[in-house]
Design a protein around this motif. Structure first.
Motif: not given
Length: 248
Positions: A38-46
């Motif tokens: 999920a791209p949103h996983l890494y967006l949230h972590a960023l």
């Protein structure tokens, strides 16, 4: 306040803001559906890492990178789990452990950490509090369970009631203990009064009315609560005396 503690508070604030206030439900749903894809996983972590980087002064890019990686890994792991209270607590505990590691990396050396742990190990006050808290948890719960067994056996739903009461009892004993060792006896009285109102209303029925089918349950709750409160007060007073050299 010391700079290092302000820095830690800012790290925690960054986590709370981004994990609870600035994370849309769409991102959570995407993570739970696609997990590490999920791209949103890494967006949230960023976003979490960037917030920590900004709040702490934008100096330690390595800390921000560490938070990005660990936050993504922890949230990715969480996406495979059932969403319940245990997983939620474990998830948040892991995040806070990572924040503590980042904090120690910036402000402490391995030698200073060892020295701090050694000093803590030699601190009698620390061991008095820890021993008291352990005693007030499961050991006291088992003792109360044995002492109230006579009444519990008369209740149809005794097992579920006992399981719920176990955790409620541990929490209330710890709260009372902490209030007592801080000398907040007025707050203890308010807590006991509030608990009494919630516990023993029993829909307006008289406490010992013979026709009341809830009498056994009421007696069980009353005796268990009094034992729990009494033991918490006793342990708290003993600990208070040992910590501050006072007598009651």
């Amino acid at each position: 306040m010391d700079e290092k503690y302000t820095w830690l508070i800012k790290l925690i604030l960054a986590h709370l803001l981004t994990d609870f206030l600035l994370q849309p439900k769409q991102w959570i749903d995407s993570r739970n559906a696609k997990h590490f894809a999920a791209p949103h996983l890494y967006l949230h972590a960023l976003v979490t890492a960037a917030m920590a980087w900004l709040l702490t002064g934008a100096k330690h890019w390595d800390v921000a990178l560490f938070i990005f990686v660990t936050h993504a890994v922890i949230d990715g792991w969480k996406s495979y789990q059932k969403q319940n209270a245990v997983v939620f607590v474990a998830d948040q505990a892991l995040h806070f452990i990572m924040l503590m590691i980042a904090w120690c990396y910036v402000f402490f050396t391995p030698q200073s950490i060892v020295e701090t742990l050694y000093q803590l190990g030699e601190n009698n006050r620390f061991w008095i509090v820890v021993t008291s808290l352990v005693l007030l948890s499961t050991p006291t719960g088992i003792l109360i369970g044995q002492l109230t067994k006579k009444w519990r056996n008369r209740i149809p739903d005794a097992e579920s009631l006992a399981n719920a009461g176990k955790w409620i009892g541990i929490i209330e004993r710890i709260i009372i203990f902490l209030l007592v060792i801080k000398g907040e006896f007025g707050a203890v009285g308010l807590l006991i009064a509030a608990k009494s109102l919630l516990r023993f209303s029993e829909k307006g029925r008289p406490l010992y009315e013979k026709s009341n089918p809830m009498e056994a349950k009421t007696e069980y709750l009353l005796i268990g609560s009094l034992l729990s409160l009494g033991i918490a007060l006793l342990i708290g007073l003993i600990a208070h005396s040992l910590l501050y050299g006072t007598s009651f």
